[in-house]
Structure formats: structure tokens, C-alpha cells
Design an enzyme around this catalytic site. Structure first.
Site: not given
Length: 317
Positions: A31, A34
Site C-alpha cells: 500500500c 500506508c
């Protein structure tokens, strides 16, 4: 920052949140957002210096935990306090917005200092050093004026040591709130009783003098209430409640329900404070363990409170 799995979730998240807010960052290695949010969270954990705890959960590896929190997209952050989720946000927010989010829930530096001062004051009270305890509680209030536990402890100790003017001044702010907090109303009524004994000539009457006047007129509620205040000031709580109950049984509304309000105040003064963390061991809001009749019978104060609550309920119904 700690990586959390199903195996250590209970200790590192649920149990830890009983003492310190825990921010759970649900993420995954693939991600992109993230990867930008992670360093921001880690920097803020350092900046906040123990005011919250950061943990990370890999939502791919820990799908059971992600499902339990209803995670639909990542990154998603969930804040827990006292074992329960209280707030959260999704997406890679900038540091300023994350800081605003944290400041809604995380204790200030002053609040943490105040908590430490209160703990030290409790130890000093146990050791009998009331003057040092008063100084610690005053410092705690200066650090965190919103700390009602510190304020209540401070007022209680001020009254017990005869510092009535300071106690009255410290009570002004909470007594101006709507609704008026019960514990501060109770302390004010205890202070009223102490000041009554100090300023009213009846404060020096022997109990027999009150009883003689009441025998002449059982509806002499002013004398009955004065006797109750003297008993309160002496710490004779049960006889004080008995006198107040006699007024309530004869006239519930006398003097704007003064007898009932004072009776309730005594119950509040005698009720142990609640535990500082969420109770997971069957304790009531008053800090009494709910372990059956045997435990209740072993605690004389709990039995007294239960008995006088029932008496008030019966008198009012």
C-alpha cells in the site's frame, strides 16, 4: 511502534489501552499511502512522548483482526481507550490533521503531570503527610484545571484540615456547571455542615439539647436539620441520615428538598471512588466488587450504603 498479531493483540492493544490511548494502524506492504502515513505516525509517537501508543497491524497477514474492526480500505487508523474503539480515520492524512485527531483524545502533557501528582498525593495521604499532599494536589490542579479527580481530592482534604475558605473557592467552578456534578455538590454540603458548626451557636449544643427541642415539636425541621449538620461535621454519618430521613418522611419538599439533597450527598461522600480504569472484574460504578451477598456482608460500609439507599427509596415512594 509495535507490530501486532492475533497472539499479542490482547496484551498490546486491549490491556495497554486501559492505561494509555492506543492508535492501531492497519496497513499492508504493497500500500503506497500506508508507506507515507507510517513515518508520520512514528514521528508523532516520538513527539507525544508516551501520551499514546502506536501499533501496526498488517491487514493481509491478520485478516481476522482487520475483519473484527470492519476495515474496508487501508490505511485506516483506529484509536482505542479503555479497551474500546473511540474514533478513527482513513487515508494518509498529513501530520497536522493527524495531530488534530490525536489532540481530541490524547491527554495533554499537563494532564499526565497532574495524574502523577495525584498519585504522589495519595501516597502522602496514606503516610499521614497531609500538608505535602495538599501541595501536590494544588500542583496537579495548576497543571490540569480540568482534572476533577484532583479537584475533588483537594477539596476533601482542605475540608478535613479546616481550610474552609480555600475549599469554597476551589468548589466555585464545578458548582457553576449545569448540571451540577453530584460529587462537588456533596462536598459543598459537607463544607456547609463544617461551617455551620463553626459559625452557628447551635454548633456547640449537646445532642440532648436538640433532642429536647425536637421532643416538644417533632416537625421542628430546622432543629432536626441543624442536628444532622452537627452529626455530619462529627463524621456520625448514619445518625445524620436517620435525622434527615425523619424530615423526609414527614415532609419531602421541606426547604427545597434540603433533607433529601443532603442525605444523597452523604451517600455520595461515603461511596468509594470508581476504579481509574474500566472494570473488567465485576465492579460497580462505586468500586464495590459484585461477588455476591457474602462479599457485601464482609464490607460494612457497602452494607451501610445499601441499607440507607433502600431506606431513602422507601421514603420517597
Amino acid at each position: 511502534m509495535i507490530n501486532v498479531t492475533v497472539q499479542n493483540f490482547e496484551a498490546e492493544v486491549i490491556a495497554a489501552s486501559m492505561q494509555t490511548p492506543v492508535l492501531v494502524d492497519f496497513w499492508a506492504p504493497w500500500c503506497g499511502p500506508c508507506k507515507s502515513l507510517g513515518p508520520v505516525l512514528e514521528q508523532l509517537e516520538t513527539e507525544y512522548a508516551g501520551r499514546f501508543k502506536l501499533v501496526k497491524i498488517d491487514s493481509d497477514q491478520e485478516q481476522q483482526l482487520a475483519a473484527a474492526f470492519g476495515i474496508r480500505s487501508i490505511p485506516t487508523c483506529i484509536l482505542l481507550k479503555n479497551g474500546q474503539p473511540v474514533d478513527g480515520f482513513a487515508g494518509a492524512l498529513p501530520a497536522g490533521q493527524v495531530r488534530q485527531f490525536l489532540d481530541k483524545h490524547v491527554p495533554s502533557e499537563g494532564a499526565l503531570v497532574a495524574e502523577a501528582e495525584v498519585s504522589e498525593a495519595e501516597a502522602l495521604i496514606e503516610s499521614g503527610d497531609t500538608q505535602a499532599a495538599l501541595a501536590k494536589l494544588a500542583d496537579a490542579l495548576a497543571q490540569d484545571p480540568a482534572n476533577d479527580d484532583a479537584r475533588a481530592d483537594y477539596v476533601r482534604l482542605l475540608i478535613a484540615t479546616g481550610a474552609y475558605e480555600e475549599a469554597a473557592a476551589t468548589l466555585q467552578e464545578p458548582l457553576a456547571r449545569e448540571p451540577r456534578p453530584l460529587r462537588f455538590d456533596a462536598l459543598r454540603r459537607w463544607l456547609d455542615a463544617m461551617q455551620f458548626v463553626e459559625k452557628d451557636e447551635r454548633g456547640n449544643w449537646p445532642l440532648e439539647q436538640f433532642d429536647a427541642k425536637i421532643a416538644d415539636n417533632k416537625r421542628d425541621f430546622d432543629t432536626r436539620f441543624a442536628k444532622a449538620q452537627v452529626l455530619m461535621a462529627e463524621g456520625n454519618w448514619a445518625p445524620a441520615m436517620d435525622e434527615l430521613l425523619d424530615i423526609i418522611l414527614r415532609d419531602k419538599t421541606w426547604n427545597d428538598e434540603m433533607a433529601r439533597k443532603t442525605y444523597v450527598a452523604i451517600l455520595e461522600l461515603l461511596t468509594p471512588p470508581p476504579p481509574k480504569t474500566a472494570a473488567a472484574d465485576g465492579k460497580s460504578a462505586g468500586g464495590i466488587e459484585l461477588t455476591g451477598k457474602a462479599a457485601m456482608q464482609e464490607d460494612p460500609q457497602a452494607a451501610l450504603l445499601s441499607s440507607y439507599r433502600r431506606k431513602l427509596s422507601m421514603a420517597l415512594n
